[in-house]
Design a protein around this motif. Structure first.
Motif, mmCIF file in Angstrom:
data_model
loop_
_atom_site.group_PDB
_atom_site.id
_atom_site.type_symbol
_atom_site.label_atom_id
_atom_site.label_comp_id
_atom_site.label_asym_id
_atom_site.label_seq_id
_atom_site.Cartn_x
_atom_site.Cartn_y
_atom_site.Cartn_z
ATOM 1 N N ALA A 15 0.830 -1.204 0.000
ATOM 2 C CA ALA A 15 0.000 0.000 0.000
ATOM 3 C C ALA A 15 0.863 1.251 0.000
ATOM 4 C CB ALA A 15 -0.922 -0.006 1.223
ATOM 5 N N ALA A 16 1.932 1.250 0.780
ATOM 6 C CA ALA A 16 2.836 2.404 0.819
ATOM 7 C C ALA A 16 3.485 2.632 -0.538
ATOM 8 C CB ALA A 16 3.900 2.199 1.891
ATOM 9 N N ILE A 17 3.843 1.547 -1.220
ATOM 10 C CA ILE A 17 4.441 1.673 -2.549
ATOM 11 C C ILE A 17 3.432 2.265 -3.534
ATOM 12 C CG2 ILE A 17 5.290 0.345 -4.525
ATOM 13 C CD1 ILE A 17 6.574 -1.581 -2.449
ATOM 14 N N ALA A 18 2.210 1.773 -3.495
ATOM 15 C CA ALA A 18 1.181 2.290 -4.404
ATOM 16 C C ALA A 18 0.978 3.788 -4.194
ATOM 17 C CB ALA A 18 -0.127 1.533 -4.197
ATOM 18 N N LEU A 19 0.900 4.212 -2.952
ATOM 19 C CA LEU A 19 0.672 5.630 -2.653
ATOM 20 C C LEU A 19 1.877 6.485 -3.055
ATOM 21 C CD1 LEU A 19 -1.072 5.219 0.809
ATOM 22 C CD2 LEU A 19 -2.123 6.051 -1.299
ATOM 23 N N THR A 20 3.070 5.962 -2.838
ATOM 24 C CA THR A 20 4.269 6.722 -3.191
ATOM 25 C C THR A 20 4.403 6.867 -4.708
ATOM 26 O OG1 THR A 20 5.383 5.994 -1.176
ATOM 27 C CG2 THR A 20 6.788 6.793 -2.951
#
Length: 242
Positions: A18-23
């Motif tokens: 999820a953090a990768i998608a948002l970044t």
């Protein structure tokens, strides 16, 4: 059709994914967000991605299921091709090998290695035709050093590192760069039940990492700044394994 590039992130409904998608959404990518079953969590990440100004397509399938991957991704890839693929989907089933069942062995290897193979093989075709692309595999310190109680997980992540290096050699002439990121202890569900009072003193930086710190390294590898990097494993582990 949007002129923005697409990033496909597997296992992106929570944690590091999820953090990768948002970044990557912040970086200007539209997101194809893969997840297996947690519809509510995936929808919330999609909402945040869209709030960041990107579009988000939910791609629900088990990456270890060959027919599901083909049925779900195949039609999408007929019209569009991701510039970035992040193979993040995975899980652990920890136990000592003497007590490990065949299902605990096969399930962990399947989601990491079969998932990598099935998704990457489909997405790679468009990258090779376009002569550009970034494949970023989320490995682990466990795949570099080995961890007691994680023979299955360590084997899977070590296999992913080997696959990263081999694929990097196969695709370099077509300008498709393949790298791995190897997180150490990161604040996710996987470490929630671990004895942090024992773990933290082992980490030279004296703390557990955040999903966002892993995501920023993925962001770098997906960017033009990493145009001369391929076949590498970048550790994000606070110094616990050097």
């Amino acid at each position: 059709m949007s002129s923005r590039k697409i990033a496909l992130v597997t296992g992106a409904s929570k944690g590091i994914g999820a953090a990768i998608a948002l970044t990557l959404a912040r970086d200007g990518f539209d997101i194809w967000l893969n997840y297996r079953s947690d519809h509510a969590a995936a929808a919330e990440v999609a909402r945040q991605v869209e709030a960041a100004g990107a579009s988000c397509r939910l791609v629900c399938c088990d990456v270890a299921d060959a027919s599901a991957v083909k049925e779900t991704l195949g039609p999408l890839l007929e019209n569009e091709s991701p510039e970035v693929l992040v193979n993040n989907a995975g899980h652990a089933k920890d136990t000592l090998m003497v007590w490990m069942g065949e299902d605990e062995w096969k399930d962990v290897l399947s989601v990491h290695l079969d998932g990598f193979f099935l998704v990457t093989k489909l997405v790679l075709v468009g990258m090779l035709k376009r002569r550009s692309g970034r494949i970023i595999n989320i490995a682990s310190t466990s795949g570099q050093s080995g961890v007691a109680g994680q023979v299955n997980y360590s084997a899977a992540k070590a296999g992913l590192i080997g696959a990263t290096k081999a694929l990097a050699l196969e695709t370099a002439k077509r300008k498709v760069l393949v790298n791995a990121v190897a997180p150490g202890f990161i604040e996710t569900d996987m470490v929630a039940g671990l004895p942090k009072e024992k773990i933290v003193p082992m980490i030279p930086l004296g703390r557990i990492g955040t999903p966002e710190e892993v995501a920023e390294v993925v962001s770098f590898l997906a960017s033009d700044k990493a145009s001369y990097i391929t076949g590498q494993v970048i550790a994000v582990n606070g110094g616990i394994y050097l």
